[in-house]
Design a protein around this motif. Structure first.
Motif, PDB file in Angstrom:
ATOM      1  N   LYS A 166      -8.031  21.853  62.261  1.00 18.06           N
ATOM      2  CA  LYS A 166      -8.574  20.988  63.300  1.00 18.06           C
ATOM      3  C   LYS A 166      -9.762  20.193  62.774  1.00 18.06           C
ATOM      4  CE  LYS A 166     -10.398  21.118  68.039  1.00 18.06           C
ATOM      5  NZ  LYS A 166     -10.765  22.004  69.182  1.00 18.06           N
ATOM      6  N   SER A 167     -10.638  20.848  62.029  1.00 14.13           N
ATOM      7  CA  SER A 167     -11.813  20.172  61.475  1.00 14.13           C
ATOM      8  C   SER A 167     -11.417  19.147  60.424  1.00 14.13           C
ATOM      9  CB  SER A 167     -12.777  21.198  60.869  1.00 14.13           C
ATOM     10  OG  SER A 167     -13.252  22.092  61.862  1.00 14.13           O
ATOM     11  N   VAL A 168     -10.411  19.476  59.611  1.00 15.42           N
ATOM     12  CA  VAL A 168      -9.939  18.534  58.599  1.00 15.42           C
ATOM     13  C   VAL A 168      -9.360  17.290  59.257  1.00 15.42           C
ATOM     14  CG1 VAL A 168      -8.206  18.160  56.795  1.00 15.42           C
ATOM     15  CG2 VAL A 168      -9.547  20.257  56.807  1.00 15.42           C
ATOM     16  N   LEU A 175     -13.579   9.718  58.622  1.00 17.09           N
ATOM     17  CA  LEU A 175     -13.653   9.030  57.340  1.00 17.09           C
ATOM     18  C   LEU A 175     -12.986   7.664  57.414  1.00 17.09           C
ATOM     19  CD1 LEU A 175     -14.462   9.192  54.351  1.00 17.09           C
ATOM     20  CD2 LEU A 175     -12.214  10.164  53.886  1.00 17.09           C
ATOM     21  N   ALA A 176     -11.842   7.607  58.096  1.00 17.89           N
ATOM     22  CA  ALA A 176     -11.131   6.336  58.217  1.00 17.89           C
ATOM     23  C   ALA A 176     -12.000   5.291  58.885  1.00 17.89           C
ATOM     24  CB  ALA A 176      -9.843   6.542  59.018  1.00 17.89           C
ATOM     25  N   GLU A 177     -12.897   5.713  59.783  1.00 15.76           N
ATOM     26  CA  GLU A 177     -13.759   4.778  60.502  1.00 15.76           C
ATOM     27  C   GLU A 177     -15.041   4.463  59.739  1.00 15.76           C
ATOM     28  OE1 GLU A 177     -15.697   4.381  64.976  1.00 15.76           O
ATOM     29  OE2 GLU A 177     -13.911   5.595  64.622  1.00 15.76           O
ATOM     30  N   VAL A 178     -15.729   5.492  59.275  1.00 14.11           N
ATOM     31  CA  VAL A 178     -17.021   5.270  58.617  1.00 14.11           C
ATOM     32  C   VAL A 178     -16.848   4.610  57.259  1.00 14.11           C
ATOM     33  CG1 VAL A 178     -17.210   7.458  57.365  1.00 14.11           C
ATOM     34  CG2 VAL A 178     -19.278   6.338  58.215  1.00 14.11           C
ATOM     35  N   ASN A 179     -15.707   4.842  56.614  1.00 15.79           N
ATOM     36  CA  ASN A 179     -15.502   4.317  55.268  1.00 15.79           C
ATOM     37  C   ASN A 179     -15.360   2.802  55.246  1.00 15.79           C
ATOM     38  OD1 ASN A 179     -15.260   5.057  52.492  1.00 15.79           O
ATOM     39  ND2 ASN A 179     -13.107   4.472  52.581  1.00 15.79           N
ATOM     40  N   SER A 180     -15.160   2.204  56.418  1.00 19.67           N
ATOM     41  CA  SER A 180     -14.974   0.752  56.481  1.00 19.67           C
ATOM     42  C   SER A 180     -16.286   0.001  56.681  1.00 19.67           C
ATOM     43  CB  SER A 180     -14.007   0.408  57.624  1.00 19.67           C
ATOM     44  OG  SER A 180     -14.566   0.801  58.874  1.00 19.67           O
ATOM     45  N   PRO A 208     -27.449   5.905  61.820  1.00 20.82           N
ATOM     46  CA  PRO A 208     -26.874   5.732  63.169  1.00 20.82           C
ATOM     47  C   PRO A 208     -25.352   5.659  63.160  1.00 20.82           C
ATOM     48  CG  PRO A 208     -27.993   3.726  62.429  1.00 20.82           C
ATOM     49  CD  PRO A 208     -28.363   4.793  61.473  1.00 20.82           C
ATOM     50  N   GLN A 209     -24.774   5.132  62.083  1.00 19.99           N
ATOM     51  CA  GLN A 209     -23.317   5.070  61.992  1.00 19.99           C
ATOM     52  C   GLN A 209     -22.726   6.476  61.853  1.00 19.99           C
ATOM     53  OE1 GLN A 209     -22.479   2.502  58.688  1.00 19.99           O
ATOM     54  NE2 GLN A 209     -23.531   0.731  59.590  1.00 19.99           N
ATOM     55  N   VAL A 210     -23.338   7.276  60.980  1.00 23.65           N
ATOM     56  CA  VAL A 210     -22.880   8.648  60.793  1.00 23.65           C
ATOM     57  C   VAL A 210     -23.011   9.436  62.096  1.00 23.65           C
ATOM     58  CG1 VAL A 210     -23.354  10.828  59.610  1.00 23.65           C
ATOM     59  CG2 VAL A 210     -23.389   8.674  58.327  1.00 23.65           C
ATOM     60  N   LYS A 211     -24.110   9.277  62.779  1.00 25.64           N
ATOM     61  CA  LYS A 211     -24.347  10.013  64.026  1.00 25.64           C
ATOM     62  C   LYS A 211     -23.348   9.611  65.102  1.00 25.64           C
ATOM     63  CE  LYS A 211     -27.945  11.167  67.381  1.00 25.64           C
ATOM     64  NZ  LYS A 211     -29.376  10.991  67.742  1.00 25.64           N
ATOM     65  N   ALA A 212     -23.150   8.294  65.260  1.00 27.57           N
ATOM     66  CA  ALA A 212     -22.250   7.804  66.304  1.00 27.57           C
ATOM     67  C   ALA A 212     -20.821   8.289  66.077  1.00 27.57           C
ATOM     68  CB  ALA A 212     -22.279   6.283  66.343  1.00 27.57           C
ATOM     69  N   ILE A 213     -20.367   8.240  64.842  1.00 27.08           N
ATOM     70  CA  ILE A 213     -18.998   8.664  64.542  1.00 27.08           C
ATOM     71  C   ILE A 213     -18.858  10.176  64.665  1.00 27.08           C
ATOM     72  CG2 ILE A 213     -17.276   8.799  62.698  1.00 27.08           C
ATOM     73  CD1 ILE A 213     -18.264   6.037  61.788  1.00 27.08           C
ATOM     74  N   GLY A 214     -19.896  10.920  64.239  1.00 26.62           N
ATOM     75  CA  GLY A 214     -19.867  12.369  64.390  1.00 26.62           C
ATOM     76  C   GLY A 214     -19.781  12.787  65.838  1.00 26.62           C
ATOM     77  N   TYR A 217     -16.252  12.077  67.433  1.00 23.84           N
ATOM     78  CA  TYR A 217     -15.190  13.012  67.087  1.00 23.84           C
ATOM     79  C   TYR A 217     -15.593  14.477  67.259  1.00 23.84           C
ATOM     80  CZ  TYR A 217     -12.759   8.969  65.230  1.00 23.84           C
ATOM     81  OH  TYR A 217     -12.133   7.757  65.109  1.00 23.84           O
ATOM     82  N   GLY A 218     -16.764  14.718  67.847  1.00 27.64           N
ATOM     83  CA  GLY A 218     -17.178  16.085  68.137  1.00 27.64           C
ATOM     84  C   GLY A 218     -17.365  16.949  66.915  1.00 27.64           C
TER      85      GLY A 218
END
Length: 278
Positions: A166-168, A175-180, A208-214, A217-218
């Motif tokens: 589930k975590s993977v 990753l698909a989102e932040v990597n862009s 802020p990008q890392v925080k928002a995406i984290g 996705y919980g």
């Protein structure tokens, strides 16, 4: 009509060696012999040999097949019959049928898992062929867009080993989102000799990008579900991998991102702190 061992093997689509092995294992009864000493196999031997092959196709072991009684059927509730629909109520027989029923369920689950695994393998191969994906990426990450560095790929392999499925899956979506993002691309290419100002500027844009995406996705909630001792070991493993795979500037950016987002603290892997404190 009687058949030789070779004739029987040919009829059943197997080998003489296999027929002899089934005799040795007690799966196939020895036939009568002619006056010249040659074995004389009959139709019942062919039927039994075909039964053995069929059960092997279903996934039964030879030891399970040895106890199998021809004509035995198991219904959806684990009851037995003998081909005419009648249910056998003998206590000892019911136990045998129950074991057979459990074995079939286990085989079905194993086959389902194998099918799923092979389907994922095909998807991974398709991603390599269609998108030029690196072959050392973990399974399921083939269509993650954006350039992944050698360090990124190495860290993903570690993540896929220590995280649950589930975590993977969550990590893959993140990753698909932040990597862009531009900040992510800058992070991947930042020089180990980048100045403190450059590192701090990147961390402030990246955080802020890392925080928002984290949060989207919980990620934090997923990690909270992991027992504390296991989580601590997992974070130590990931921290050590980061230190070995990323350069000093990247490590310092990540530490700064944690500080900005308020996630730095006692749960952070010691390896990160030790590497960046000197």
């Amino acid at each position: 009509m009687a058949w030789s061992t070779r004739d029987l093997a040919d009829l059943a689509g197997t080998t003489v060696k296999t027929v002899r092995h089934y005799h040795d294992r007690g799966l196939l009864a020895e036939p009568e012999r002619a006056a010249n000493g040659y074995k004389q196999y009959r139709a019942e031997h062919l039927v039994r040999l075909l039964q053995i092959r069929r059960l092997i196709e279903l996934g039964f072991s030879l030891s399970q097949i040895r106890d199998f009684e021809p004509g035995l059927m198991v219904d959806a509730r684990g009851r037995s019959g003998q081909g005419d629909g009648a249910v056998v109520r003998d206590g000892g027989r019911a136990e045998e049928v129950g074991e057979m029923h459990s074995a079939l369920r286990a085989l079905d689950a194993e086959l389902a898992a194998d099918i799923s695994r092979r389907e994922q393998m095909r998807e991974d191969i398709a991603a390599i062929l269609d998108h030029g994906t690196a072959m050392d990426l973990p399974s399921g990450f083939g269509e993650v867009r954006g350039t992944l560095t050698e360090a990124d790929r190495g860290l993903l392999l570690v993540y896929s080993q220590v995280l649950d499925a589930k975590s993977v899956a969550s990590l893959r979506a993140m990753l698909a989102e932040v990597n862009s993002t531009e900040a992510s691309r800058e992070f991947q290419s930042i020089s180990p000799n980048a100045s403190a100002e450059v590192r701090d500027n990147l961390a402030r844009r990246y955080a802020p990008q890392v925080k928002a995406i984290g949060e989207k996705y919980g990620w934090a909630d997923l990690l909270d579900d992991v027992p504390r001792r296991k989580r601590r070991r997992m974070q130590q493993t990931i921290g050590e991998a980061m230190v070995r795979l990323y350069n000093r500037a990247q490590i310092e950016v990540l530490v700064r991102v944690e500080e900005i987002n308020g996630t730095a603290g006692e749960d952070r892997a010691p390896a990160e702190s030790e590497e960046t404190s000197g």
